[in-house]
Structures are given as C-alpha cells and as structure tokens.
Enzyme design. Structure first.
Site, mmCIF file in Angstrom:
data_model
loop_
_atom_site.group_PDB
_atom_site.id
_atom_site.type_symbol
_atom_site.label_atom_id
_atom_site.label_comp_id
_atom_site.label_asym_id
_atom_site.label_seq_id
_atom_site.Cartn_x
_atom_site.Cartn_y
_atom_site.Cartn_z
ATOM 1 N N ASP A 74 19.798 16.005 17.996
ATOM 2 C CA ASP A 74 20.246 14.683 18.416
ATOM 3 C C ASP A 74 19.159 13.625 18.247
ATOM 4 O O ASP A 74 19.173 12.584 18.912
ATOM 5 C CB ASP A 74 20.715 14.712 19.875
ATOM 6 C CG ASP A 74 19.623 15.191 20.826
ATOM 7 O OD1 ASP A 74 18.568 15.647 20.345
ATOM 8 O OD2 ASP A 74 19.833 15.108 22.053
ATOM 9 N N HIS A 297 0.825 14.652 -6.656
ATOM 10 C CA HIS A 297 1.599 14.264 -5.491
ATOM 11 C C HIS A 297 1.232 15.151 -4.297
ATOM 12 O O HIS A 297 2.095 15.740 -3.650
ATOM 13 C CB HIS A 297 3.102 14.344 -5.790
ATOM 14 C CG HIS A 297 3.560 13.333 -6.786
ATOM 15 N ND1 HIS A 297 4.769 13.415 -7.442
ATOM 16 C CD2 HIS A 297 2.977 12.201 -7.243
ATOM 17 C CE1 HIS A 297 4.902 12.385 -8.252
ATOM 18 N NE2 HIS A 297 3.823 11.633 -8.161
ATOM 19 N N ASP A 314 -4.381 7.643 -1.849
ATOM 20 C CA ASP A 314 -3.348 6.807 -2.452
ATOM 21 C C ASP A 314 -2.395 6.432 -1.332
ATOM 22 O O ASP A 314 -1.631 7.278 -0.845
ATOM 23 C CB ASP A 314 -2.629 7.586 -3.556
ATOM 24 C CG ASP A 314 -1.624 6.764 -4.342
ATOM 25 O OD1 ASP A 314 -1.123 5.754 -3.808
ATOM 26 O OD2 ASP A 314 -1.307 7.149 -5.483
ATOM 27 N N ASP A 326 0.289 -0.537 -2.790
ATOM 28 C CA ASP A 326 0.113 0.798 -3.375
ATOM 29 C C ASP A 326 -1.276 0.832 -3.991
ATOM 30 O O ASP A 326 -1.476 0.378 -5.114
ATOM 31 C CB ASP A 326 1.200 1.054 -4.418
ATOM 32 C CG ASP A 326 1.110 2.443 -5.050
ATOM 33 O OD1 ASP A 326 0.275 3.247 -4.604
ATOM 34 O OD2 ASP A 326 1.872 2.705 -5.998
ATOM 35 N N HIS A 409 0.304 11.099 -16.045
ATOM 36 C CA HIS A 409 1.245 10.103 -15.519
ATOM 37 C C HIS A 409 1.098 8.756 -16.236
ATOM 38 O O HIS A 409 0.141 8.509 -16.968
ATOM 39 C CB HIS A 409 1.048 9.907 -14.011
ATOM 40 C CG HIS A 409 -0.341 9.471 -13.623
ATOM 41 N ND1 HIS A 409 -0.770 8.165 -13.716
ATOM 42 C CD2 HIS A 409 -1.394 10.172 -13.139
ATOM 43 C CE1 HIS A 409 -2.020 8.072 -13.292
ATOM 44 N NE2 HIS A 409 -2.422 9.287 -12.949
ATOM 45 N N HIS A 413 3.633 0.798 -12.728
ATOM 46 C CA HIS A 413 5.036 0.698 -12.336
ATOM 47 C C HIS A 413 5.202 -0.608 -11.569
ATOM 48 O O HIS A 413 4.246 -1.155 -11.020
ATOM 49 C CB HIS A 413 5.488 1.888 -11.483
ATOM 50 C CG HIS A 413 4.685 2.101 -10.229
ATOM 51 N ND1 HIS A 413 4.874 1.366 -9.087
ATOM 52 C CD2 HIS A 413 3.681 2.978 -9.941
ATOM 53 C CE1 HIS A 413 4.038 1.777 -8.141
ATOM 54 N NE2 HIS A 413 3.285 2.751 -8.638
ATOM 55 N N HIS A 420 8.143 2.293 -6.104
ATOM 56 C CA HIS A 420 8.521 2.292 -7.517
ATOM 57 C C HIS A 420 9.753 1.401 -7.625
ATOM 58 O O HIS A 420 10.885 1.873 -7.587
ATOM 59 C CB HIS A 420 8.803 3.713 -8.019
ATOM 60 C CG HIS A 420 7.591 4.576 -8.014
ATOM 61 N ND1 HIS A 420 7.621 5.917 -7.705
ATOM 62 C CD2 HIS A 420 6.289 4.305 -8.271
ATOM 63 C CE1 HIS A 420 6.402 6.432 -7.763
ATOM 64 N NE2 HIS A 420 5.582 5.461 -8.102
ATOM 65 N N GLU A 444 -3.120 2.025 -12.704
ATOM 66 C CA GLU A 444 -3.660 3.197 -12.016
ATOM 67 C C GLU A 444 -3.912 4.388 -12.941
ATOM 68 O O GLU A 444 -3.266 5.430 -12.798
ATOM 69 C CB GLU A 444 -2.713 3.631 -10.895
ATOM 70 C CG GLU A 444 -1.256 3.763 -11.322
ATOM 71 C CD GLU A 444 -0.373 4.333 -10.227
ATOM 72 O OE1 GLU A 444 -0.769 5.331 -9.598
ATOM 73 O OE2 GLU A 444 0.716 3.786 -10.007
ATOM 74 N N TYR A 448 -8.068 14.087 -14.284
ATOM 75 C CA TYR A 448 -7.872 15.181 -13.342
ATOM 76 C C TYR A 448 -8.321 16.488 -13.989
ATOM 77 O O TYR A 448 -7.673 16.992 -14.908
ATOM 78 C CB TYR A 448 -6.391 15.257 -12.937
ATOM 79 C CG TYR A 448 -5.847 13.910 -12.506
ATOM 80 C CD1 TYR A 448 -6.014 13.449 -11.207
ATOM 81 C CD2 TYR A 448 -5.180 13.092 -13.418
ATOM 82 C CE1 TYR A 448 -5.533 12.214 -10.816
ATOM 83 C CE2 TYR A 448 -4.689 11.847 -13.040
ATOM 84 C CZ TYR A 448 -4.872 11.413 -11.735
ATOM 85 O OH TYR A 448 -4.393 10.177 -11.357
ATOM 86 N N ARG A 466 -8.615 8.796 -9.409
ATOM 87 C CA ARG A 466 -7.643 7.763 -9.765
ATOM 88 C C ARG A 466 -8.094 6.473 -9.094
ATOM 89 O O ARG A 466 -8.578 6.484 -7.953
ATOM 90 C CB ARG A 466 -6.235 8.133 -9.307
ATOM 91 C CG ARG A 466 -5.189 7.088 -9.667
ATOM 92 C CD ARG A 466 -3.748 7.603 -9.561
ATOM 93 N NE ARG A 466 -3.327 7.995 -8.234
ATOM 94 C CZ ARG A 466 -3.179 9.240 -7.827
ATOM 95 N NH1 ARG A 466 -3.451 10.249 -8.648
ATOM 96 N NH2 ARG A 466 -2.779 9.524 -6.589
ATOM 97 N N GLU A 468 -6.477 2.625 -8.417
ATOM 98 C CA GLU A 468 -5.210 1.892 -8.522
ATOM 99 C C GLU A 468 -5.313 0.563 -7.797
ATOM 100 O O GLU A 468 -5.757 0.490 -6.651
ATOM 101 C CB GLU A 468 -4.072 2.708 -7.907
ATOM 102 C CG GLU A 468 -2.731 2.019 -7.928
ATOM 103 C CD GLU A 468 -1.646 2.873 -7.291
ATOM 104 O OE1 GLU A 468 -0.457 2.591 -7.537
ATOM 105 O OE2 GLU A 468 -1.990 3.815 -6.538
#
Length: 504
Positions: A74, A297, A314, A326, A409, A413, A420, A444, A448, A466, A468
């Site tokens: 609930d 991610h 990030d 971002d 990647h 964006h 996004h 960004e 890696y 990274r 960004e």
C-alpha cells in the site's frame, strides 16, 4: 482512475459510525480562500499549447499526467507527471496524479485547454479522513478547481467529468492521446473510438488512430528541442544546484573511504542536496569508484571508495519544474591524479574540448560526436591500442569502429525535462539535424579500460574516465552552462584541496 490499484488490508479498520463522521467533519477553522499566484511558467506553457493546437487543428488532444505507481503493497512511489503533461501545463514535482490535460477544439479555430483532475474534497466526505491514498488527513490538502485555474490560467474540471468530455461528438471529432502516459486513460479513449465505429471498420481504423497517437507523442517530444528563455534559466538553476552537490561530494570523500561502501555514501550525499534544492535526482546517480567506472551504467553503487582510486560521478539535480542537469566528473579520491590517471584524463578532456568547439548553429548534432571521437581514435592509435594495420581512417569508418572497445557510447544527447530529452525525434530531426540557438545538449566523451582488458597496458587497467558538461547553443557558438565546475586536472586537484581546506 489512472493510478495502480493498491491491495486492501482486511485487518485494518477505521471508525465508520455517523456520529464519528460528524465529529471528524466538525471543528475546523475556515480554509484560506486566497487564490495562489499565477505560475511564472504559465505564459510559456500557453505558447507551447498554441504550437500544439496549430499542428492538430480540429482534433481533441488528450495528454495524461499518469497515475500513482505501487512501490510495495500500500505504498506508492513518489509521483512524477509525464513529461509532455508537465511541459504543456507547467505543473512539475508531484503534481497532479490522475490528471488529464485536454485540448478541446473550438468552432472558430484553436483549442481550449481544460485540466481534469481530482480537486480538494470537503471535510464532510469519506475521503477526507478515510482514504489513506488521497485523503487530506493522510497526504495533505490538494488544490481546488479555483486554485488550479488561478495558477495556470486555464479551465479546470473534476476528473469525474472526463469520460463525458472524451465521448463528446464521438466519431465526428478525431481523438488523439499520448498512449504511453497512462494506459487507463488510453483505454478509455480507445473505448470511445470503438463505440463510434462499425465493427467491420475497427481493425483498420484502430491502426490509423494509433498512428495518429504516435504523431502527437512525437510532436510533443520534438517540441522540446529548442528551449525558451524560461527553460534555459531552469537549466542554469539545475546546473548550479548540481555544482553544490559535487562540492558536497568532494567534502565527503574522506568519509566515504572511512565508512566503507563509499559509493553509497557519495550517492546519498548528492541525493540529500538534490532533494533539498530540487525535486530530487534527475536519474539514478552513477557513483563509480575504481573499475566500476568502466561499467557505463553502474547505478548499484555498492562498492568501496579507496585511496588511490578515481571516482566517476555522473549525477544531476532535477528541479521542481522537472528540468535536470547531467554532469560527470572523474575525481581522484585522495586529491591527486597518478601519472596514468592523468594521462587518460587529459586525453578525454582533449576530446571533450573538441566536441564543445563543434557546438555551434548550423553544425549537425552528429558533428559533436564526430569531433570528439576523432580525438579518442587518434589517442588510441598513438598509444598503439588499435589492431595492427588499422589506421585512423579505417577505425573511423562504419566498417571499422575498433576504438569503440574503449568508448562505446555517443558523445551527446539533448537535455531538458528528461535527461535524454526529445527521445521520440526521428534521426533526421536529431542526429542529422542542424543545431539551433536554444538547444541544450551534453558533451561527454570517455575512455574505459576494464581491469581485465589484456589489450591495454597494465598501468591503464581499471581506469575509467568520463567528463560531461551541459551546453546551450547560442547565436554564435555555445555556452557551457557547467563551466563553474572545474574540469582541468590541475583545477580539479585545487578544487578538492580547497574543499578540504588544504593550503598549498
């Protein structure tokens, strides 16, 4: 009702006698009848609705906010309205579950905006005391119809009137709905459509109607590509709040090391500031220390933060208006980059700068990635990491792409109310479209090198970087909205030392 159904616990009971109801309804001070001020965003939302109206003349347009989602039993998740609904109404944060915006076509052209929602119930109703999901006793007072009309400058009606509004002139007026916003409202629209058609026509007609729905959803997504002045100011505020969150993270790096499970500590520190200054985080924060930074991610954030590691964060603050920053920074946990870490960091920074310099009116969106990835590929070639015989032209070709082992990647964006943003835009409207003033996007790139990658030198294994930033396209180039957050390696080290109170 659009919200997911909660199970009813049989073991719970509440007083239900008439005497008790009368007692609960009595003895309250009069409510303040002062109408709320018009929202600052209201005139901008009107311009957006006018653009939608012009694109779909004569159609009845249905844009739901969506409903509450059950987290467990609930308990519901905190409500966040569908982005298209928020963009066209100006309502953000947790407003208003189960609401539906209808743009009603007018005989003389244009549309009237009507917001259907569940308004404040009287204290003499069962809902007031007895409804733990909507009742004022449990979750606080909702706005009245008059409150919403004052805030938004549009007509408000009770949600119970929505079915009749949808069915009005069925079969004569074309209905369009944002299907993914709320399945229950979508089902209600489909029911109205079905009831107005002959059964032999339904199959083909249903496909046509769904295409119409998709056209509406796509238009509303693309509508957000270029931000107005109010939206750009929201982005500035989101970035500023995010900068405060990063300052707090740096101050807490020693504590993250000391306490163990430090990625969670970093996540929590940022979330505290995001919730305090805004609606919360704009997406699940990535707080990746050491080799976890090489998992793009990584949102588990269960790892240790150790002296000598880099930590890749990030994260972005989402304001109450739902506009989000971002930002990514990769920082040395002990305040100093090692030679190997600095080597990778400077290569990524060089690529990012190339990407930022490509952001200008008239350039294609894809040019940003092309500029940054060329630097990445050049670096990997110079370091001897590409396969024997592969030159720069080969790896950058569609048949090559060897560099993507270490930079998988995209570089950019669109950014706005969704992290996004404008996701339903076609490739021609997104990747291949020209940049225009008012567009907000990220830049960004990263490198890696996974810990178990035997194709890279041992000293680079386990290093993930990274960087960004958020930029807005201007008339003659771009503005880096997040330029106040240090990104040069020496500046990052000085930033950390300053937050720690360390003097050179």
């Amino acid at each position: 009702m659009s919200s997911e159904e909660q199970p009813t616990a049989e073991h719970r009971s509440r007083p239900s006698s008439e005497a008790f109801r009368e007692f609960v309804a009595s003895g309250w001070a009069p409510r303040d009848q002062t109408p709320p001020a018009r929202l600052e965003v209201a005139p901008y939302a009107q311009v957006r609705r006018d653009a939608v109206s012009a694109a779909f003349p004569g159609d009845r347009l249905v844009i739901p906010a969506g409903g509450l989602k059950v987290r467990s039993n609930d308990c519901d998740y905190i409500f966040r309205p569908h982005t298209a609904f928020a963009h066209l109404t100006g309502l953000g944060a947790d407003r208003e579950p189960d609401a539906v915006l209808v743009l009603e076509p007018q005989a003389d052209g244009g549309h009237e905006a009507v917001l259907f929602f569940r308004p404040l119930a009287g204290r003499d109703t069962e809902e007031f005391f007895g409804d733990s999901r909507y009742g004022e006793f449990w979750v606080g007072a909702r706005p009245t119809l008059a409150d919403v009309e004052a805030e938004l400058g549009i007509r408000a009606r009770h949600i119970d009137e929505l079915p009749d509004a949808l069915a009005k002139d069925a079969g004569v007026v074309t209905l369009r709905v944002v299907r993914d916003a709320d399945p229950i409202t979508t089902a209600a629209v489909d029911k109205v459509r079905d009831s107005s058609q002959e059964s032999t026509e339904q199959e083909g007609q249903a496909a046509t109607e769904q295409e119409g729905d998709e056209a509406l959803a796509k238009f509303l997504s693309v509508l957000r590509l270029i931000k107005d002045e109010w939206e750009i100011e929201q982005m500035r505020q989101a970035v500023a709040a995010t900068a405060d969150g990063f300052d707090a993270i740096i101050e807490e790096l020693p504590e993250a090391v000391r306490r163990g499970r430090g990625e969670r500590w970093i996540e929590g520190v940022f979330a505290l500031h995001a919730r305090h200054q805004g609606n919360g985080v704009g997406y699940e924060s990535i707080c990746a220390s050491g080799d976890h930074a090489n998992t793009l991610h990584w949102i588990k954030n269960t790892g240790e933060v150790e002296d000598g590691d880099l930590v890749l964060v990030d994260a972005g603050v989402e304001l109450d208006s739902l506009f989000t920053a971002d930002i990514t920074r990769t920082m040395p946990v002990n305040g100093k980059y090692t030679d190997a870490q600095r080597r990778v960091y400077e290569a990524v920074l060089k690529a990012q700068q190339a990407g930022i310099e490509a952001v200008r009116p008239g350039a294609k969106f894809s040019d940003v990635h092309a500029a940054a990835i060329k630097v990445i590929a050049e670096t990997l070639l110079e370091w001897g990491l590409l396969p024997d015989g592969v030159d720069l032209e080969t790896t950058l070709s569609d048949e090559g792409q060897y560099h993507r082992r270490w930079m998988v990647h995209g570089t950019s964006h669109h950014l706005g109310m969704d992290v996004h943003d404008c996701a339903l835009a076609l490739r021609s409207e997104y990747m291949e479209a020209q940049l225009e003033p008012g567009m907000v996007l990220t830049v960004e790139p990263g490198l890696y090198f996974k810990k178990d990658d035997q194709l890279v030198p041992e000293e680079l294994r386990g290093i993930g970087v990274r960087i960004e930033d958020d930029v807005v396209v201007t008339d003659d180039g771009c503005e880096v909205l997040s330029s106040a957050i240090p990104r040069e390696p020496d500046a990052v080290e000085a930033w950390i030392a300053g937050r720690w109170g360390v003097l050179d």
